[in-house]
Write an enzyme that holds these catalytic residues in place. Sequence first.
Site, PDB file in Angstrom:
ATOM      1  N   GLU A   1      -0.824  -9.242  -0.755  1.00  6.97           N
ATOM      2  CA  GLU A   1      -2.235  -9.494  -0.433  1.00  6.97           C
ATOM      3  C   GLU A   1      -3.115  -9.451  -1.679  1.00  6.97           C
ATOM      4  OE1 GLU A   1      -1.827  -6.391   2.658  1.00  6.97           O
ATOM      5  OE2 GLU A   1      -2.915  -7.769   3.949  1.00  6.97           O
TER       6      GLU A   1
ATOM      7  N   ALA B   1       0.866  -1.175   0.000  1.00  4.95           N
ATOM      8  CA  ALA B   1       0.000   0.000   0.000  1.00  4.95           C
ATOM      9  C   ALA B   1       0.904   1.227   0.000  1.00  4.95           C
ATOM     10  CB  ALA B   1      -0.888  -0.020   1.231  1.00  4.95           C
TER      11      ALA B   1
ATOM     12  N   GLU C   1       4.911  -5.220   6.861  1.00  7.29           N
ATOM     13  CA  GLU C   1       4.216  -4.139   7.585  1.00  7.29           C
ATOM     14  C   GLU C   1       4.749  -3.962   8.999  1.00  7.29           C
ATOM     15  OE1 GLU C   1       2.717  -6.559   5.791  1.00  7.29           O
ATOM     16  OE2 GLU C   1       1.035  -5.731   4.654  1.00  7.29           O
TER      17      GLU C   1
HETATM   18  N1  CO8 Z   1       4.594   3.181  -0.830  1.00  6.21           N
HETATM   19  C1  CO8 Z   1       4.987   4.358  -1.397  1.00  6.21           C
HETATM   20  N2  CO8 Z   1       6.084   4.478  -2.139  1.00  6.21           N
HETATM   21  C2  CO8 Z   1       6.851   3.387  -2.312  1.00  6.21           C
HETATM   22  C3  CO8 Z   1       6.521   2.145  -1.755  1.00  6.21           C
HETATM   23  C4  CO8 Z   1       5.319   2.064  -0.987  1.00  6.21           C
HETATM   24  N3  CO8 Z   1       4.885   0.907  -0.450  1.00  6.21           N
HETATM   25  N4  CO8 Z   1       7.467   1.238  -2.088  1.00  6.21           N
HETATM   26  C5  CO8 Z   1       8.363   1.902  -2.834  1.00  6.21           C
HETATM   27  N5  CO8 Z   1       8.003   3.186  -2.977  1.00  6.21           N
HETATM   28  C6  CO8 Z   1       8.706   4.250  -3.705  1.00  6.21           C
HETATM   29  C7  CO8 Z   1       9.935   4.727  -2.956  1.00  6.21           C
HETATM   30  O1  CO8 Z   1       9.583   5.668  -1.970  1.00  6.21           O
HETATM   31  C8  CO8 Z   1      10.764   5.292  -4.076  1.00  6.21           C
HETATM   32  O2  CO8 Z   1      10.257   6.562  -4.392  1.00  6.21           O
HETATM   33  P1  CO8 Z   1      11.299   7.802  -4.624  1.00  6.21           P
HETATM   34  O3  CO8 Z   1      12.099   7.387  -5.841  1.00  6.21           O
HETATM   35  O4  CO8 Z   1      10.405   8.957  -4.894  1.00  6.21           O
HETATM   36  O5  CO8 Z   1      12.130   7.908  -3.399  1.00  6.21           O
HETATM   37  C9  CO8 Z   1      10.433   4.396  -5.253  1.00  6.21           C
HETATM   38  O6  CO8 Z   1       9.194   3.743  -4.929  1.00  6.21           O
HETATM   39  C10 CO8 Z   1      11.490   3.315  -5.478  1.00  6.21           C
HETATM   40  O7  CO8 Z   1      11.673   2.638  -4.267  1.00  6.21           O
HETATM   41  P2  CO8 Z   1      13.131   2.408  -3.612  1.00  6.21           P
HETATM   42  O8  CO8 Z   1      14.041   3.526  -3.972  1.00  6.21           O
HETATM   43  O9  CO8 Z   1      12.914   2.147  -2.160  1.00  6.21           O
HETATM   44  O10 CO8 Z   1      13.564   1.094  -4.388  1.00  6.21           O
HETATM   45  P3  CO8 Z   1      14.566  -0.037  -3.872  1.00  6.21           P
HETATM   46  O11 CO8 Z   1      14.816  -0.900  -5.053  1.00  6.21           O
HETATM   47  O12 CO8 Z   1      15.718   0.543  -3.174  1.00  6.21           O
HETATM   48  O13 CO8 Z   1      13.719  -0.867  -2.770  1.00  6.21           O
HETATM   49  C11 CO8 Z   1      11.758  -2.001  -1.891  1.00  6.21           C
HETATM   50  C12 CO8 Z   1      12.578  -1.583  -3.163  1.00  6.21           C
HETATM   51  C13 CO8 Z   1      12.550  -3.014  -1.087  1.00  6.21           C
HETATM   52  C14 CO8 Z   1      10.479  -2.617  -2.411  1.00  6.21           C
HETATM   53  C15 CO8 Z   1      11.475  -0.731  -1.038  1.00  6.21           C
HETATM   54  O14 CO8 Z   1      10.932   0.281  -1.890  1.00  6.21           O
HETATM   55  C16 CO8 Z   1      10.500  -0.967   0.067  1.00  6.21           C
HETATM   56  O15 CO8 Z   1      10.863  -1.515   1.088  1.00  6.21           O
HETATM   57  N6  CO8 Z   1       9.234  -0.509  -0.106  1.00  6.21           N
HETATM   58  C17 CO8 Z   1       8.221  -0.592   0.931  1.00  6.21           C
HETATM   59  C18 CO8 Z   1       7.716  -1.997   1.106  1.00  6.21           C
HETATM   60  C19 CO8 Z   1       6.689  -2.046   2.200  1.00  6.21           C
HETATM   61  O16 CO8 Z   1       6.962  -1.738   3.342  1.00  6.21           O
HETATM   62  N7  CO8 Z   1       5.461  -2.438   1.830  1.00  6.21           N
HETATM   63  C20 CO8 Z   1       4.368  -2.549   2.781  1.00  6.21           C
HETATM   64  C21 CO8 Z   1       3.583  -1.266   2.792  1.00  6.21           C
HETATM   65  S1  CO8 Z   1       2.315  -1.266   4.005  1.00  6.21           S
HETATM   66  C22 CO8 Z   1       1.094  -2.203   3.318  1.00  6.21           C
HETATM   67  O17 CO8 Z   1       1.200  -2.681   2.245  1.00  6.21           O
HETATM   68  C23 CO8 Z   1      -0.139  -2.400   4.143  1.00  6.21           C
HETATM   69  C24 CO8 Z   1      -1.216  -3.064   3.294  1.00  6.21           C
HETATM   70  C25 CO8 Z   1      -2.540  -3.033   3.969  1.00  6.21           C
HETATM   71  C26 CO8 Z   1      -3.310  -1.780   3.649  1.00  6.21           C
HETATM   72  C27 CO8 Z   1      -4.681  -1.961   4.197  1.00  6.21           C
HETATM   73  C28 CO8 Z   1      -5.435  -0.721   4.342  1.00  6.21           C
HETATM   74  C29 CO8 Z   1      -6.774  -0.980   5.072  1.00  6.21           C
END
Ligand code: CO8
Length: 258
Positions: free
Chosen positions: A112, A65, A132
């Site tokens: 999910e 998300a 998460e």
């Molecule tokens: N949300 C927003 N932006 C994101 C997300 C995300 N989940 N994942 C990546 N991005 C963005 C980064 O901020 C980055 O943006 P910018 O270039 O502007 O800085 C761009 O995408 C590229 O990402 P990275 O530079 O981080 O790329 P890497 O190759 O270094 O890393 C990863 C890739 C490992 C995937 C890393 O981006 C990461 O850890 N992302 C987050 C993963 C995460 O924590 N996901 C869980 C999110 S919470 C969730 O999903 C809850 C779901 C339930 C919702 C229910 C609601 C009721």
Amino acid sequence: MAYETITVEVEHYVALIRLNRPEALNALNAQLLTELADAMKCADRNEKVRCLVITGSDKAFAAGADISEMAKQSFVDMFESDYFTPETDAICATRKPVIAAVAGYALGGGCELAMMCDFIIAADTAKFGQPEINLGVVAGIGGTQRLTRFVGKSKAMDMHLTGRFMDAEEAERSGLVSRVVPAKKLIEEAMAAAEKIAAKSAIATKVVKEAVNRSYETTLREGLLFERRVFHSLFATEDQKEGMNAFLEKREAQFRDR
Ligand code: CO8
């Protein structure tokens, strides 16, 4: 509805839906989920569609998300908006078969979403995770429930508590994905599987989906009764006659969804 965060192509009775927010690794925000739910509803009603494939990019199916959208929300905001519930309910209500074709990251809400589909075909580059916990929250659109049913309690606990990622090989071994294919062949393989499904009786494929999903919701005895009754009821269809006659006459069945 015009879409900005997904693309939809229909070919050979298959709707190929691509998540398309490359700047955020296809993170799921309200707009993307609204568009995806709408596209799936339209595909479900479209006579030119008999099976759906959802995919992302080479780098990410969806990295969860959208954290920037969620970060400022309060409990009341989440509770009152019932964040993502109508959209995910609509996605899960799709009656036609849905395949997730996953390359790269399928994390959090991305994992999910893949698990909401009927089965997952993974590229050898796929990485699944429920990280998460690292954000001080837990999965919110099915991860604690569906992942546990797919891979069992021990591995689900491991994934949710440590936030570690699972590669494609482990995901296949654990029953999370149905098959792993080379990344370059992901769409080809997913479309081939979807076209194969599209050639079946659409009544039978919808019944398969209902019956298998019922196994998650009910006791074995009730599930077996449900299966027996839908099996009996399919003998009221022309497709059952066509399918069995085609076998006996050693020819391909031509199903007409009647
Ligand atoms: N949300 C927003 N932006 C994101 C997300 C995300 N989940 N994942 C990546 N991005 C963005 C980064 O901020 C980055 O943006 P910018 O270039 O502007 O800085 C761009 O995408 C590229 O990402 P990275 O530079 O981080 O790329 P890497 O190759 O270094 O890393 C990863 C890739 C490992 C995937 C890393 O981006 C990461 O850890 N992302 C987050 C993963 C995460 O924590 N996901 C869980 C999110 S919470 C969730 O999903 C809850 C779901 C339930 C919702 C229910 C609601 C009721």
